[in-house]
Design an enzyme around this catalytic site. Structure first.
Site, mmCIF file in Angstrom:
data_model
loop_
_atom_site.group_PDB
_atom_site.id
_atom_site.type_symbol
_atom_site.label_atom_id
_atom_site.label_comp_id
_atom_site.label_asym_id
_atom_site.label_seq_id
_atom_site.Cartn_x
_atom_site.Cartn_y
_atom_site.Cartn_z
ATOM 1 N N ASP A 300 0.829 -1.199 0.000
ATOM 2 C CA ASP A 300 0.000 0.000 0.000
ATOM 3 C C ASP A 300 0.869 1.257 0.000
ATOM 4 O O ASP A 300 1.852 1.350 0.733
ATOM 5 C CB ASP A 300 -0.858 -0.034 1.279
ATOM 6 C CG ASP A 300 -1.841 1.112 1.349
ATOM 7 O OD1 ASP A 300 -2.654 1.240 0.420
ATOM 8 O OD2 ASP A 300 -1.784 1.889 2.329
ATOM 9 N N GLU A 342 1.166 -0.591 -5.234
ATOM 10 C CA GLU A 342 0.090 0.397 -5.357
ATOM 11 C C GLU A 342 0.739 1.771 -5.418
ATOM 12 O O GLU A 342 0.937 2.437 -4.411
ATOM 13 C CB GLU A 342 -0.891 0.326 -4.184
ATOM 14 C CG GLU A 342 -2.141 1.149 -4.437
ATOM 15 C CD GLU A 342 -2.345 2.351 -3.513
ATOM 16 O OE1 GLU A 342 -3.274 3.147 -3.779
ATOM 17 O OE2 GLU A 342 -1.597 2.525 -2.535
ATOM 18 N N ASP A 407 -10.681 2.819 -4.366
ATOM 19 C CA ASP A 407 -10.245 4.213 -4.330
ATOM 20 C C ASP A 407 -10.879 5.019 -5.463
ATOM 21 O O ASP A 407 -11.589 4.493 -6.305
ATOM 22 C CB ASP A 407 -8.717 4.289 -4.405
ATOM 23 C CG ASP A 407 -8.070 4.033 -3.040
ATOM 24 O OD1 ASP A 407 -8.726 4.291 -2.007
ATOM 25 O OD2 ASP A 407 -6.917 3.566 -3.015
HETATM 26 C C1 GLC Z 1 -3.966 3.385 -0.230
HETATM 27 C C2 GLC Z 1 -5.358 2.806 -0.162
HETATM 28 C C3 GLC Z 1 -6.309 3.880 0.221
HETATM 29 C C4 GLC Z 1 -5.887 4.450 1.532
HETATM 30 C C5 GLC Z 1 -4.445 4.917 1.489
HETATM 31 C C6 GLC Z 1 -3.927 5.110 2.864
HETATM 32 O O1 GLC Z 1 -3.828 4.292 -1.236
HETATM 33 O O2 GLC Z 1 -5.693 2.238 -1.383
HETATM 34 O O3 GLC Z 1 -7.617 3.382 0.291
HETATM 35 O O4 GLC Z 1 -6.713 5.536 1.849
HETATM 36 O O5 GLC Z 1 -3.594 3.970 0.942
HETATM 37 O O6 GLC Z 1 -3.712 3.844 3.459
HETATM 38 C C1 GLC Z 2 -3.418 9.144 -3.812
HETATM 39 C C2 GLC Z 2 -2.293 8.286 -3.439
HETATM 40 C C3 GLC Z 2 -2.696 6.855 -3.414
HETATM 41 C C4 GLC Z 2 -3.973 6.674 -2.637
HETATM 42 C C5 GLC Z 2 -5.018 7.580 -3.084
HETATM 43 C C6 GLC Z 2 -6.209 7.449 -2.204
HETATM 44 O O1 GLC Z 2 -3.730 8.947 -5.137
HETATM 45 O O2 GLC Z 2 -1.232 8.462 -4.337
HETATM 46 O O3 GLC Z 2 -1.699 6.111 -2.841
HETATM 47 O O4 GLC Z 2 -4.476 5.415 -2.851
HETATM 48 O O5 GLC Z 2 -4.537 8.875 -3.019
HETATM 49 O O6 GLC Z 2 -7.158 8.341 -2.618
#
Ligand code: GLC
Ligand code: GLC
Length: 659
Positions: A300, A342, A407
């Site tokens: 993540d 991710e 997301d």
């Molecule tokens: C990742 C997850 C997102 C979360 C963020 C913080 O981007 O996909 O849902 O809010 O990390 O953990």
């Molecule tokens: C941003 C971050 C990503 C996260 C997302 C959540 O795009 O780069 O890591 O999942 O925000 O909204």
């Protein structure tokens, strides 16, 4: 880079690595003896050390080599790695052996992924086990369960604010239920994917609690500052990821009288990987998860894990070094484990996380965003321009191609790709945001804004696949033509992700065309986060509709389900769709996309129409793709030939094969 010979001295890192290992041998033997590890397993570990020890040591040296206690930390890392291998259940070691012999298992045309929230889909882990036949029936072989660990009370960012990586949220079950599920899934041919949320912990994780109690050791697990001075220096070059949660990236903690680094929500405290104790502690958590039976760890928020003053604190070289070091330990202690990146960042940066030694698979956010872009514009120019130089990946790695996830959608294409075809990126993003929030005249989409930043004009989009593709509007106005178009858009998008190269990933609910769930606004723990609109609760009574036939065509939901299921099944019959390599086929029609997939003498040409008008492509254009003079669309079983124009109905997608 540290360890290279740029100062004229020979590179002595390999030598140091070798010496250190020699010194640590007796420690290893002790671990094997204590845990009564078989000779076979010891040898397996030793063989892997030959490949992975030197690069691991080099990475650790790069990250922590200047510390007085460096060798202590290295010793502990090896200790953790060996203990995890010693503790690995034999059934998982068998999986390791299989995957070592078949390293491209995840490149197969038979792999199809799904992602879901256990509570929203199945209620709990035991019931999820009962749903295995459903996953099998849909055709899934990869299942990502959204974070299911113990979380802080109240808002927990959909499970991403973890208070204990080793226990399951009691509302969902226990760690033993998870083990059981992992093993039942494996028996059904489904790999388990779980999150490794390693950028931050919840503010009530034991480490955070001890920090709050004033323990320096644990305050050093995070980034904490007594005054605004240093945070302000950092802020000059930082983005805001959740600007509607709080301005800036730091949160004041009254008890400790300190500013804490919080990239995401204020209750998610960023971990300090500059501290080797954090690296080791998280390594331990990672290997614990591996030994529960996880096949793929979704790493993540990879972009954010290293900070350095004066930079954006995203995508720094040390972030890659940390992940690579984790990866080398995974090769040692849980060799079948894969990492999925991710990184929702600029496309140039997304690919830097992908490699056999870092993350073997990665979300493909650029393709995702551009498929929606093409639907909005009815043109494929930007998609083609981007795919022409951004789809290819290193050997032994794969994209994970998705349309929606839990997301938001951010328009993460490259401004220069846009400029190359005369598009102004800034205006175009504004248009896309207007389009997908339904404000653009004639838009079919029903999305809502996420994290609108009034200072920069940035905004992302929330909404389910079906609502964004026009189904919500069509159902509301009960307009059959619109419904038809919406369903076709959805099948077009699935038809691409299932065929373009890489692992297709469905976000469950898509298979039924589930619409936005506006009720999230009633729950105070969710109301502030519009992403909950596209996290609806599964309605199991939909299954009953599969057998109704209203007017002979069935409900629209059952049509979506059956069409999705059929496309998945078709994919699995086409060996040409395995692997990653894809070549674009020029169609000379900017409303369409064409590409060819080739593998072991098999070929499939895909042609897709992104507009609601009929389009034609000169059959001659397909000659170069080498599928012969006569070819058949395996989706509708219709034959075509190079001597005619291929007519594509509104939003039609063809998977063409030589007849
Ligand atoms: C990742 C997850 C997102 C979360 C963020 C913080 O981007 O996909 O849902 O809010 O990390 O953990
Ligand atoms: C941003 C971050 C990503 C996260 C997302 C959540 O795009 O780069 O890591 O999942 O925000 O909204």
């Amino acid at each position: 880079m540290i360890g290279s010979s740029d100062n004229g001295k020979p590179d002595d890192i390999p030598f140091k690595a070798e010496l250190t290992l020699r010194r640590l041998r007796p420690r290893l033997d002790e671990i094997w003896r204590e845990a009564d590890v078989s000779k076979r397993r010891r040898q397996e570990f030793d063989t892997r050390l030959e490949t992975h020890w030197a690069p691991l040591f080099r990475l650790l040296y790069q990250l922590y080599g200047s510390r007085y206690d460096f060798f202590y930390h290295v010793e502990q890392v090896l200790h953790t790695a060996a203990s995890a291998w010693a503790a690995r259940p034999e059934s998982l070691c068998e999986v390791d052996r299989q995957h070592i012999n078949e390293p491209d298992w995840f490149q197969s045309e038979r792999i199809v992924g799904g992602a879901l929230y256990v509570d929203l889909f199945s209620e709990n882990l035991c019931k999820a086990r009962q749903h295995i036949p459903y996953f099998v029936d849909l055709g899934l072989t990869y299942l990502h369960l959204m974070p299911l660990f113990a979380v802080r009370p109240g808002n927990n960012d959909g499970g991403y604010a973890i208070s204990n990586y080793r226990s399951v949220d009691p509302r969902l079950g226990t760690i033993d239920d998870l083990r059981q599920l992992a093993s039942d899934l494996r028996a059904a041919g489904i790999s388990l994917v779980l999150d490794f949320v390693f950028n931050h912990t919840a503010d009530d994780h034991q480490w955070a609690q001890r920090a709050q109690a004033g323990e320096r050791e644990y305050q050093d697990f995070y980034y904490m500052f007594p005054s605004r001075e240093v945070p302000e220096q950092y802020e000059r070059t930082l983005r805001e990821i959740f600007p509607t949660v709080r301005r800036g990236n730091f949160t004041w903690h009254d008890g400790m009288r300190r500013w804490v680094w919080t990239t995401f929500n204020s209750f998610q405290w960023d971990l300090n990987y500059g501290n080797p104790a954090v690296f080791r502690a998280m390594l331990d958590e990672m290997l614990f998860l591996a030994n529960v039976g996880v096949d793929i760890l979704r790493l993540d928020a990879v972009a954010f894990i290293w900070k350095q003053m004066g930079t954006s604190c995203e995508n720094l070289p040390e972030a890659h070094a940390v992940i690579q070091a984790f990866n080398h330990v995974a090769r040692l202690s849980a060799p079948s484990l894969l990492f999925k990146s991710e990184a929702i960042v600029h496309p140039d940066e997304v690919v830097r996380y992908i490699g056999p030694d870092e993350c073997q698979i990665s979300y493909n956010p650029t393709l995702m965003a551009l498929l929606w872009e093409s639907l909005a514009t009815r043109r494929t120019d930007l998609l083609v321009q981007t795919l022409s130089h951004r789809h290819r990946l290193p050997e032994g790695t794969a994209w994970v191609n998705y349309l929606r996830c839990h997301d938001d959608i951010g328009w993460t294409f490259d401004d220069l790709d846009a400029a190359a075809i005369g598009i102004n990126a800034r205006d175009h993003r504004r248009f896309l945001n207007d389009f997908y929030t339904g404000q653009f005249p004639g838009s079919f989409a029903r999305g809502i804004p996420f994290q609108e930043n009034h200072a920069t004009g940035d905004m992302r989009i929330s909404g389910t696949m079906a609502s964004l593709a026009g189904l919500e509007q069509a159902v509301e106005s009960d307009d059959e033509t619109k419904k038809e178009l919406a369903v076709r858009r959805m099948m077009l998008l699935h038809g691409i992700t299932l065929s373009i190269g890489g692992i297709p990933l469905l976000y469950l609910g898509e298979e039924w065309g589930m619409l936005n769930d506006y009720d999230f606004a009633l729950d105070p723990a969710k109301a502030g986060d519009s992403r909950w609109i596209h996290r609806p609760r599964m309605q199991w009574d939909y299954l009953d509709e599969l057998n109704d036939t209203i007017g002979g065509t069935g409900s629209i939901r059952s049509r979506i389900f059956k069409s999705t299921q059929r496309l998945i099944a078709l994919r699995k019959q086409l060996p040409a769709l395995a692997g990653q390599a894809m070549e674009l086929v020029s169609t000379d029609n900017s409303h369409t996309l064409g590409y060819v997939r080739k593998r072991d003498g098999h070929r499939v040409v895909v042609l897709a129409n992104f507009s609601e008008t009929t389009q034609s492509v000169d059959g001659n254009k397909l000659r170069t793709a080498g599928i012969g003079r006569f070819f058949e669309d395996v989706i509708r079983q219709q034959t075509y030939s190079t001597s005619e124009n291929v007519q594509l109905e509104p939003y039609q997608i063809l998977w063409l094969q030589r007849t």
